[in-house]
Design a protein around this motif. Structure first.
Motif, PDB file in Angstrom:
ATOM      1  N   THR A 165      -7.009 -65.303  -3.250  1.00  0.00           N
ATOM      2  CA  THR A 165      -7.210 -64.388  -4.162  1.00  0.00           C
ATOM      3  C   THR A 165      -7.758 -63.166  -3.248  1.00  0.00           C
ATOM      4  N   PRO A 166      -7.794 -61.877  -3.963  1.00  0.00           N
ATOM      5  CA  PRO A 166      -8.139 -60.747  -2.917  1.00  0.00           C
ATOM      6  C   PRO A 166      -9.380 -60.987  -2.254  1.00  0.00           C
ATOM      7  N   ASP A 167     -10.457 -61.394  -3.243  1.00  0.00           N
ATOM      8  CA  ASP A 167     -11.853 -61.639  -2.757  1.00  0.00           C
ATOM      9  C   ASP A 167     -11.754 -62.508  -1.751  1.00  0.00           C
ATOM     10  N   LYS A 168     -11.395 -63.560  -1.670  1.00  0.00           N
ATOM     11  CA  LYS A 168     -11.450 -64.495  -0.510  1.00  0.00           C
ATOM     12  C   LYS A 168     -10.814 -64.070   0.745  1.00  0.00           C
ATOM     13  N   PHE A 169      -9.646 -63.308   0.551  1.00  0.00           N
ATOM     14  CA  PHE A 169      -8.816 -63.172   1.635  1.00  0.00           C
ATOM     15  C   PHE A 169      -9.737 -61.666   2.174  1.00  0.00           C
ATOM     16  N   THR A 170      -9.998 -60.900   1.565  1.00  0.00           N
ATOM     17  CA  THR A 170     -10.914 -59.756   2.014  1.00  0.00           C
ATOM     18  C   THR A 170     -12.352 -60.239   2.608  1.00  0.00           C
ATOM     19  N   ALA A 171     -12.844 -61.147   2.205  1.00  0.00           N
ATOM     20  CA  ALA A 171     -14.107 -61.776   2.853  1.00  0.00           C
ATOM     21  C   ALA A 171     -13.652 -62.407   4.338  1.00  0.00           C
ATOM     22  N   LYS A 172     -12.736 -63.074   4.395  1.00  0.00           N
ATOM     23  CA  LYS A 172     -11.982 -63.528   5.731  1.00  0.00           C
ATOM     24  C   LYS A 172     -11.809 -62.408   6.662  1.00  0.00           C
ATOM     25  N   ALA A 173     -11.228 -61.443   6.289  1.00  0.00           N
ATOM     26  CA  ALA A 173     -10.778 -60.279   7.103  1.00  0.00           C
ATOM     27  C   ALA A 173     -11.891 -59.762   7.529  1.00  0.00           C
ATOM     28  N   GLN A 174     -12.810 -59.327   6.415  1.00  0.00           N
ATOM     29  CA  GLN A 174     -14.129 -58.683   6.832  1.00  0.00           C
ATOM     30  C   GLN A 174     -14.939 -59.339   8.071  1.00  0.00           C
ATOM     31  N   ALA A 175     -15.019 -60.771   7.721  1.00  0.00           N
ATOM     32  CA  ALA A 175     -15.691 -61.473   8.827  1.00  0.00           C
ATOM     33  C   ALA A 175     -15.159 -61.267  10.226  1.00  0.00           C
ATOM     34  N   VAL A 176     -13.516 -61.414  10.262  1.00  0.00           N
ATOM     35  CA  VAL A 176     -12.969 -61.226  11.588  1.00  0.00           C
ATOM     36  C   VAL A 176     -13.231 -59.731  11.970  1.00  0.00           C
ATOM     37  N   VAL A 177     -13.399 -58.801  11.267  1.00  0.00           N
ATOM     38  CA  VAL A 177     -13.486 -57.258  11.528  1.00  0.00           C
ATOM     39  C   VAL A 177     -15.094 -57.154  12.216  1.00  0.00           C
ATOM     40  N   ASP A 178     -15.973 -57.992  11.392  1.00  0.00           N
ATOM     41  CA  ASP A 178     -17.201 -57.659  11.968  1.00  0.00           C
ATOM     42  C   ASP A 178     -17.473 -58.248  13.081  1.00  0.00           C
ATOM     43  N   LYS A 179     -16.857 -59.542  13.421  1.00  0.00           N
ATOM     44  CA  LYS A 179     -16.915 -60.106  14.555  1.00  0.00           C
ATOM     45  C   LYS A 179     -16.374 -59.535  15.975  1.00  0.00           C
ATOM     46  N   TYR A 180     -15.083 -58.908  15.727  1.00  0.00           N
ATOM     47  CA  TYR A 180     -14.206 -58.568  16.861  1.00  0.00           C
ATOM     48  C   TYR A 180     -13.927 -57.084  16.821  1.00  0.00           C
ATOM     49  N   THR A 181     -14.686 -56.185  16.196  1.00  0.00           N
ATOM     50  CA  THR A 181     -14.217 -55.013  16.518  1.00  0.00           C
ATOM     51  C   THR A 181     -14.857 -54.154  17.552  1.00  0.00           C
ATOM     52  N   VAL A 182     -13.625 -53.664  18.249  1.00  0.00           N
ATOM     53  CA  VAL A 182     -14.293 -52.900  19.469  1.00  0.00           C
ATOM     54  C   VAL A 182     -14.525 -51.305  19.514  1.00  0.00           C
TER      55      VAL A 182
END
Length: 179
Positions: free
Chosen positions: A58-75
């Motif tokens: 679902t858009p909500d599930k996928f966006t949450a996963k993507a946001q978690a990766v962005v929060d963790k690995y943004t340079v």
């Protein structure tokens, strides 16, 4: 005799084949078999098919996963819209979101290291075309496409949407940096 109602004895399967007609039927059949077996051969030995996995999401599930990766690995962030640049470690799950009219986030990968790239569209069908390497996937809403990627050359790669998605389709480009 009438052209509208041909005689009952003129049935096509009761007439003998002409030699030329039979030759063309044989040529067409042989060519069909060659093409069929070439498709099977290239699928197995051609190394041109992506081995992808696809899951419902679902858009909500996928966006949450993507946001978690962005929060963790943004340079850092780039562009006027402050798009995050994500540099995950080797073997990571990397998420890329397609939505009108952008790819989010920008990825920064390392040459020779393998990543699992997860793709989905939040709104309409989009085309993921990685240029100039000619990686091409249709990204469909409600489905998460997973592709293992191992960049083999350094540089800046463009992600182009090659599935018409609306009036600003021509502006839907993204980037992947490979160090």
């Amino acid at each position: 005799m009438s052209a509208i109602h041909p005689p009952a004895e003129r049935l096509w399967w009761k007439h003998p084949l002409d030699r030329v007609e039979g030759t063309w039927i044989v040529i067409a059949f042989v060519w069909c078999m060659v093409m069929f077996f070439m498709m099977v051969y290239w699928h197995v030995y051609g190394k041109q098919n992506l081995s992808t996995e696809t899951y419902k999401t679902t858009p909500d599930k996928f966006t949450a996963k993507a946001q978690a990766v962005v929060d963790k690995y943004t340079v850092r962030t780039e562009t006027e819209q402050k798009v995050p640049v994500v540099a995950p470690p080797e073997g990571s799950d990397v998420y890329l979101v397609a939505r009108l009219w952008s790819w989010w986030p920008i990825l920064e990968l390392e040459k020779g290291k393998t990543y699992k790239l997860h793709l989905t569209a939040l709104d309409y069908n989009h085309g993921f075309s990685l240029q100039p390497s000619n990686l091409n996937i249709q990204v469909v809403p409600g489905y998460e496409h997973v592709v293992k990627v191992t960049p083999n050359q350094s540089g800046t790669f463009s992600i182009v949407c090659n599935e018409y998605c609306g009036i600003n389709h021509h502006t839907m480009v993204g980037r992947i940096y490979v160090k």
